[in-house]
Design a protein around this motif. Structure first.
Motif, PDB file in Angstrom:
ATOM      1  N   ASP A 143       2.722  -5.186  12.250  1.00  0.00           N
ATOM      2  CA  ASP A 143       1.260  -5.118  12.170  1.00  0.00           C
ATOM      3  C   ASP A 143       0.807  -5.008  10.720  1.00  0.00           C
ATOM      4  O   ASP A 143      -0.180  -5.633  10.318  1.00  0.00           O
ATOM      5  CB  ASP A 143       0.714  -3.933  12.974  1.00  0.00           C
ATOM      6  CG  ASP A 143       0.776  -4.167  14.476  1.00  0.00           C
ATOM      7  OD1 ASP A 143       1.023  -5.319  14.911  1.00  0.00           O
ATOM      8  OD2 ASP A 143       0.596  -3.182  15.223  1.00  0.00           O
ATOM      9  N   THR A 144       1.507  -4.214   9.938  1.00  0.00           N
ATOM     10  CA  THR A 144       1.168  -4.064   8.520  1.00  0.00           C
ATOM     11  C   THR A 144       1.326  -5.394   7.798  1.00  0.00           C
ATOM     12  O   THR A 144       0.463  -5.790   7.003  1.00  0.00           O
ATOM     13  CB  THR A 144       2.046  -2.976   7.863  1.00  0.00           C
ATOM     14  OG1 THR A 144       1.845  -1.742   8.547  1.00  0.00           O
ATOM     15  CG2 THR A 144       1.715  -2.809   6.395  1.00  0.00           C
ATOM     16  N   LEU A 145       2.414  -6.108   8.082  1.00  0.00           N
ATOM     17  CA  LEU A 145       2.620  -7.415   7.466  1.00  0.00           C
ATOM     18  C   LEU A 145       1.627  -8.450   7.986  1.00  0.00           C
ATOM     19  O   LEU A 145       1.327  -9.421   7.294  1.00  0.00           O
ATOM     20  CB  LEU A 145       4.043  -7.912   7.721  1.00  0.00           C
ATOM     21  CG  LEU A 145       5.124  -7.340   6.841  1.00  0.00           C
ATOM     22  CD1 LEU A 145       6.489  -7.813   7.308  1.00  0.00           C
ATOM     23  CD2 LEU A 145       4.899  -7.708   5.391  1.00  0.00           C
ATOM     24  N   GLY A 146       1.113  -8.240   9.196  1.00  0.00           N
ATOM     25  CA  GLY A 146       0.188  -9.190   9.806  1.00  0.00           C
ATOM     26  C   GLY A 146      -1.082  -9.393   8.998  1.00  0.00           C
ATOM     27  O   GLY A 146      -1.735 -10.437   9.099  1.00  0.00           O
ATOM     28  N   ASP A 147      -1.431  -8.434   8.182  1.00  0.00           N
ATOM     29  CA  ASP A 147      -2.612  -8.559   7.318  1.00  0.00           C
ATOM     30  C   ASP A 147      -2.332  -9.454   6.115  1.00  0.00           C
ATOM     31  O   ASP A 147      -3.253  -9.755   5.349  1.00  0.00           O
ATOM     32  CB  ASP A 147      -3.073  -7.172   6.844  1.00  0.00           C
ATOM     33  CG  ASP A 147      -3.623  -6.334   7.992  1.00  0.00           C
ATOM     34  OD1 ASP A 147      -4.076  -6.921   9.003  1.00  0.00           O
ATOM     35  OD2 ASP A 147      -3.580  -5.094   7.869  1.00  0.00           O
TER      36      ASP A 147
END
Length: 153
Positions: free
Chosen positions: A110-114
């Motif tokens: 999720d953090t990388l999804g940004d």
């Protein structure tokens, strides 16, 4: 030493199968046809029964169960990826996502999804790591030199 020749596309199929293991489904590689098949252990299907017999008869000679992918390898991949992230703020967010027990895989992605570019770089990083693991397993399991030819086509 004998040689097993695979195309890059065949190797990608094996690596992807290794990476997407699910409980109750076994993945097998056929050394002759170079194909990967899946057998569902939870639900019996008449088509699977014939395949299961074929695998049982040739297990260890033609058919080989793909190795288990350990969550510890996935965690180590995430830690190692964090080390090559150049954006200090993103690196700190990723380190934080790995703390706190359950759900760290989801928090990390999720953090990388940004940041779609970094997410794609992470997926490529994991693919390369899994590729190395699969090739190492194949060389040991089959006692063959593995030759990879061609591109993804």
């Amino acid at each position: 030493m004998d040689k097993l020749t695979l195309t890059e596309a065949q190797l990608r199929e094996i690596v992807d199968s290794y990476d997407m293991q699910h409980e109750g489904i076994d993945s097998f590689f056929n050394l002759e046809s170079k194909e990967v098949v899946f057998v569902n252990n939870e639900f019996s299907d008449p088509e699977d029964e014939e395949l299961e017999e074929e695998i049982e008869e040739g297990f260890g000679e033609i058919w080989f169960r793909l190795p288990e992918r350990y969550s510890s390898d996935g965690y180590r991949d995430m830690e190692d990826f964090v080390d090559i992230v150049s954006d200090e703020r993103l690196r700190e967010l990723l380190i934080t996502s790995l703390r706190g027990g359950r759900g760290f895989f989801r928090r990390f992605k999720d953090t990388l999804g940004d940041n779609p570019e970094e997410l794609e770089r992470y997926y490529q990083f994991v693919y390369e790591r899994n590729r190395e693991r699969v090739l190492k397993w194949m060389e040991a399991e089959f006692d063959l030199e593995i030759e990879i030819i061609g591109g993804e086509d």
